[in-house]
Write a protein that holds these residues in place. Structure first.
Motif, short mmCIF file in Angstrom:
data_model
loop_
_atom_site.label_atom_id
_atom_site.label_comp_id
_atom_site.label_asym_id
_atom_site.label_seq_id
_atom_site.Cartn_x
_atom_site.Cartn_y
_atom_site.Cartn_z
N PHE A 19 0.63 -22.68 -0.48
CA PHE A 19 1.37 -22.16 0.66
C PHE A 19 0.99 -22.90 1.94
O PHE A 19 -0.10 -23.43 2.08
N ASP A 20 1.92 -22.91 2.90
CA ASP A 20 1.64 -23.42 4.24
C ASP A 20 0.93 -22.35 5.04
O ASP A 20 1.21 -21.15 4.87
N LEU A 21 0.06 -22.76 5.93
CA LEU A 21 -0.69 -21.81 6.75
C LEU A 21 0.25 -20.88 7.52
O LEU A 21 -0.02 -19.68 7.65
N ALA A 22 1.37 -21.37 7.97
CA ALA A 22 2.32 -20.55 8.73
C ALA A 22 2.94 -19.45 7.88
O ALA A 22 3.47 -18.47 8.41
N ASP A 23 2.85 -19.57 6.56
CA ASP A 23 3.46 -18.60 5.65
C ASP A 23 2.47 -17.56 5.13
O ASP A 23 2.84 -16.72 4.32
N VAL A 24 1.22 -17.62 5.57
CA VAL A 24 0.20 -16.68 5.12
C VAL A 24 -0.19 -15.79 6.29
O VAL A 24 -0.52 -16.29 7.36
N ARG A 25 -0.14 -14.50 6.06
CA ARG A 25 -0.43 -13.55 7.13
C ARG A 25 -1.52 -12.58 6.69
O ARG A 25 -1.43 -12.01 5.60
N LEU A 26 -2.51 -12.38 7.55
CA LEU A 26 -3.57 -11.42 7.30
C LEU A 26 -3.34 -10.18 8.16
O LEU A 26 -2.94 -10.30 9.32
N LEU A 27 -3.59 -9.01 7.58
CA LEU A 27 -3.44 -7.75 8.31
C LEU A 27 -4.71 -6.93 8.20
O LEU A 27 -4.73 -5.88 7.57
N PRO A 28 -5.78 -7.35 8.82
CA PRO A 28 -7.03 -6.59 8.70
C PRO A 28 -7.02 -5.30 9.51
O PRO A 28 -6.49 -5.26 10.63
N GLU A 29 -7.55 -4.25 8.90
CA GLU A 29 -7.76 -2.97 9.60
C GLU A 29 -6.50 -2.45 10.29
O GLU A 29 -6.52 -2.12 11.47
N ARG A 30 -5.42 -2.34 9.55
CA ARG A 30 -4.15 -1.87 10.11
C ARG A 30 -3.81 -0.48 9.59
O ARG A 30 -4.29 -0.04 8.56
N SER A 31 -2.92 0.18 10.30
CA SER A 31 -2.46 1.50 9.90
C SER A 31 -1.45 1.38 8.76
O SER A 31 -0.90 0.30 8.50
N LYS A 32 -1.18 2.50 8.10
CA LYS A 32 -0.18 2.51 7.03
C LYS A 32 1.16 2.03 7.57
O LYS A 32 1.83 1.21 6.94
N ARG A 33 1.54 2.49 8.74
CA ARG A 33 2.82 2.09 9.32
C ARG A 33 2.88 0.58 9.55
O ARG A 33 3.87 -0.07 9.22
N ASP A 34 1.82 0.01 10.12
CA ASP A 34 1.79 -1.44 10.36
C ASP A 34 1.88 -2.21 9.05
O ASP A 34 2.60 -3.21 8.96
N ALA A 72 -5.36 2.45 4.02
CA ALA A 72 -5.18 1.79 5.31
C ALA A 72 -6.23 2.32 6.27
O ALA A 72 -7.03 3.20 5.93
N ARG A 73 -6.23 1.80 7.48
CA ARG A 73 -7.19 2.25 8.49
C ARG A 73 -7.09 3.75 8.74
O ARG A 73 -8.08 4.42 8.96
N ASP A 74 -5.88 4.29 8.66
CA ASP A 74 -5.66 5.71 8.98
C ASP A 74 -5.50 6.60 7.76
O ASP A 74 -5.07 7.75 7.87
N THR A 75 -5.87 6.11 6.58
CA THR A 75 -5.76 6.92 5.37
C THR A 75 -6.79 8.05 5.38
O THR A 75 -7.95 7.83 5.69
N VAL A 76 -6.31 9.24 5.04
CA VAL A 76 -7.18 10.41 4.87
C VAL A 76 -7.23 10.66 3.37
O VAL A 76 -6.20 10.98 2.76
N THR A 77 -8.39 10.52 2.77
CA THR A 77 -8.48 10.58 1.31
C THR A 77 -8.08 11.93 0.74
O THR A 77 -7.63 11.99 -0.41
N SER A 78 -8.19 12.98 1.50
CA SER A 78 -7.75 14.29 1.01
C SER A 78 -6.24 14.48 1.13
O SER A 78 -5.70 15.47 0.66
N SER A 79 -5.55 13.51 1.73
CA SER A 79 -4.08 13.53 1.88
C SER A 79 -3.51 12.17 1.50
O SER A 79 -2.80 11.53 2.29
N LEU A 80 -3.80 11.73 0.29
CA LEU A 80 -3.38 10.39 -0.13
C LEU A 80 -1.87 10.19 -0.10
O LEU A 80 -1.39 9.14 0.32
N VAL A 81 -1.12 11.18 -0.53
CA VAL A 81 0.33 11.02 -0.61
C VAL A 81 0.91 10.77 0.78
O VAL A 81 1.79 9.93 0.96
N ALA A 82 0.41 11.46 1.78
CA ALA A 82 0.94 11.33 3.14
C ALA A 82 0.38 10.12 3.88
O ALA A 82 1.07 9.54 4.72
#
Length: 101
Positions: A19-34, A72-82
């Protein structure tokens, strides 16, 4: 979080990478929505002959039915589905529709 930049470097290495560097994206520590917004864009903008790799580095948990949820960053393990990102949510992302000939 340390292995993602290393994998990116291998995937984009001029001699070894696919892959080209421009085509690789990192998303560290993001919310489920992001993350889900980025995943949707990733699949939606793909062309028919594109080679796609979606890599997740982090924690994942199964629910009581053994369905996998990525955390994700905002995951609550007691509410995995949500608050977790289910494997079925990722599979359900539509790819770009076929263009008419």
């Amino acid at each position: 979080m340390n292995d993602a930049p290393l994998l990116r470097d291998v995937l984009t290495d001029p001699e070894l990478g696919l892959f080209d560097l421009a085509d690789v994206r990192l998303l560290p520590e993001r919310s489920k929505r992001d993350i889900m917004t980025a995943v949707e864009e990733f699949f939606r903008t793909a062309e028919r002959d594109d080679q796609l790799l979606l890599y997740s580095s982090g924690h994942g948990l199964p629910d009581i039915n053994a369905n996998l949820y990525l955390c994700a960053r905002d995951t609550v393990t007691s509410s995995l589905v949500a608050t977790g990102i289910s494997d079925s949510e990722i599979k359900a992302r539509p790819c770009r529709p076929e263009q008419p000939l």
